[in-house]
Design an enzyme around this catalytic site. Structure first.
Site, PDB file in Angstrom:
ATOM      1  N   LYS A 100      41.223 -15.145  18.171  1.00  0.00           N
ATOM      2  CA  LYS A 100      42.212 -14.200  18.271  1.00  0.00           C
ATOM      3  C   LYS A 100      42.314 -13.539  19.850  1.00  0.00           C
ATOM      4  CE  LYS A 100      43.026 -13.085  13.431  1.00  0.00           C
ATOM      5  NZ  LYS A 100      43.029 -12.366  12.343  1.00  0.00           N
ATOM      6  N   GLN A 109      39.971  -7.047  10.707  1.00  0.00           N
ATOM      7  CA  GLN A 109      39.861  -8.172  10.125  1.00  0.00           C
ATOM      8  C   GLN A 109      39.310  -8.172   8.571  1.00  0.00           C
ATOM      9  OE1 GLN A 109      40.665 -11.032  11.766  1.00  0.00           O
ATOM     10  NE2 GLN A 109      39.880 -12.407  10.016  1.00  0.00           N
ATOM     11  N   ASP A 167      49.672  -7.297  11.896  1.00  0.00           N
ATOM     12  CA  ASP A 167      49.322  -8.104  10.769  1.00  0.00           C
ATOM     13  C   ASP A 167      50.522  -8.104   9.656  1.00  0.00           C
ATOM     14  OD1 ASP A 167      47.058  -9.747  10.396  1.00  0.00           O
ATOM     15  OD2 ASP A 167      45.719  -7.777  10.049  1.00  0.00           O
TER      16      ASP A 167
HETATM   17  N1  GUN Z   1      41.301 -12.525   7.219  1.00  0.00           N
HETATM   18  C1  GUN Z   1      41.976 -13.587   7.045  1.00  0.00           C
HETATM   19  N2  GUN Z   1      43.196 -13.764   7.460  1.00  0.00           N
HETATM   20  C2  GUN Z   1      43.551 -12.648   8.148  1.00  0.00           C
HETATM   21  C3  GUN Z   1      44.418 -12.016   8.666  1.00  0.00           C
HETATM   22  O1  GUN Z   1      45.816 -12.688   8.776  1.00  0.00           O
HETATM   23  N3  GUN Z   1      44.599 -10.736   9.023  1.00  0.00           N
HETATM   24  C4  GUN Z   1      43.208 -10.102   8.840  1.00  0.00           C
HETATM   25  N4  GUN Z   1      43.412  -8.731   9.163  1.00  0.00           N
HETATM   26  N5  GUN Z   1      42.301 -10.418   8.193  1.00  0.00           N
HETATM   27  C5  GUN Z   1      42.438 -11.749   7.853  1.00  0.00           C
END
Ligand code: GUN
Length: 304
Positions: A54, A98, A121
């Site tokens: 990311k 996350q 998100d």
């Molecule tokens: N863990 C796995 N996929 C995601 C996501 O799209 N966002 C977040 N915050 N955690 C994740």
């Protein structure tokens, strides 16, 4: 004839290029760089990989990237203090925590402490409710990626029938709401459903996000259906050697003989998730700066 394979890598590259070009134009115009912050609690290996990607892709798109790594035993109070700081930080236009979080932390309370305007998100209850009522809001990245792919294959969802398999808050539920907002006829099945084959036979579009390897069989499909596989399942691969594994999706490989188009696993929607995160960050930045940009990532239907 085999299904058209939807190349998620190429789609994601196109989205990232579009976001990157717009970011550079807007930075030249405003002097402000969009900022994406990611909070990682603990050392989950998969989360470490996601967080690194990311940050890297945000920088490649011309954004500022901020990483906050916290120990697994962090208190809820300390984590919430960081979230409040990020809510106020003018260099940060979007951020996420996350998941999964360690068990002692309440993920829902953590997500709902994030300012909905910076919730890239799209997990905050406010954004979920807005999408559920057809209002413009930030939508979760993976279903947004699916929707972008589906829109290139279907000009109009009216009169089409979709089956979403899986009802998670991250994929299934937002996917169903977005399709419904586009006037698709939507069925949602999940692990307690007993009639998925019958439902699948009625569907012009299937989004499989159940987390069950090879669940969707070729003989369940309406010939020519569009299938988006969102499953990421690690399964034994004895053909590669003892103890070897591979990633496989929720859709059986033979489905390619019946479907019209498939976003396969691997090779399909996967890379769209981070590309859409960048698109959401750009949208949040535009919104926070009051820029009249038509955001490229928002999925909505005006309530009428
Ligand atoms: N863990 C796995 N996929 C995601 C996501 O799209 N966002 C977040 N915050 N955690 C994740």
């Amino acid at each position: 004839m085999g299904a058209q394979l939807i190349d998620g890598k190429a789609y994601a590259q196109a989205v990232r290029t579009r976001v990157g070009l717009r970011v550079r134009e807007l930075v030249a115009e405003t002097g402000q760089t969009p900022g994406l912050a990611v909070v990682l609690v603990g050392h989950d290996p998969a989360s470490e990989i996601y967080v690194r990607s990311k940050g890297k892709q945000a920088v490649e798109a011309g954004m500022a990237s901020f990483e906050h790594r916290l120990p697994a035993e962090i208190s809820a109070e300390t984590l919430l203090t960081l979230i409040h700081q990020l809510n106020e930080d003018t260099l940060v236009h979007g951020f996420l925590v996350q998941l999964p979080l360690p068990d002692h932390l309440d993920a829902r309370a953590v997500i709902n402490a994030i300012s909905p305007q910076k919730d890239v998100d799209g997990f905050h209850t406010s954004n979920v409710g807005m999408v559920g009522t057809g209002q413009e809001a930030i939508v979760p990245c993976t279903p947004l990626g699916c929707m972008m792919m589906l829109r290139t294959l279907h000009d109009d969802f009216r009169g089409k029938t979709a089956l979403v398999i899986g009802h998670s808050n991250v994929v299934g539920k937002p996917m169903a709401r977005m399709l419904l907002n586009a006037d698709c006829t939507v069925m949602v099945a999940h692990k307690s459903s007993t009639n998925i084959p019958q439902l699948a036979r009625m569907a012009d579009i299937i989004v499989a996000a159940a987390g069950v390897p090879g669940l969707v069989k070729a003989d369940w499909l309406k010939p020519g259906a569009t299938v988006i596989d969102v499953g990421i399942n690690r399964v034994p691969a004895p053909d590669l050697g003892p103890d070897k594994t591979r990633i496989t999706g929720d859709v059986d490989i033979a489905a390619r003989d019946v479907a019209g188009a498939i976003a396969p696993v691997p090779g399909g929607v996967g890379p769209m998730t981070i590309a859409c995160l960048l698109a959401n960050t750009l949208s949040a930045y535009c919104h926070l700066l009051g820029l009249p940009d038509r955001p490229i990532s928002l999925e909505h239907k005006d309530p009428t």
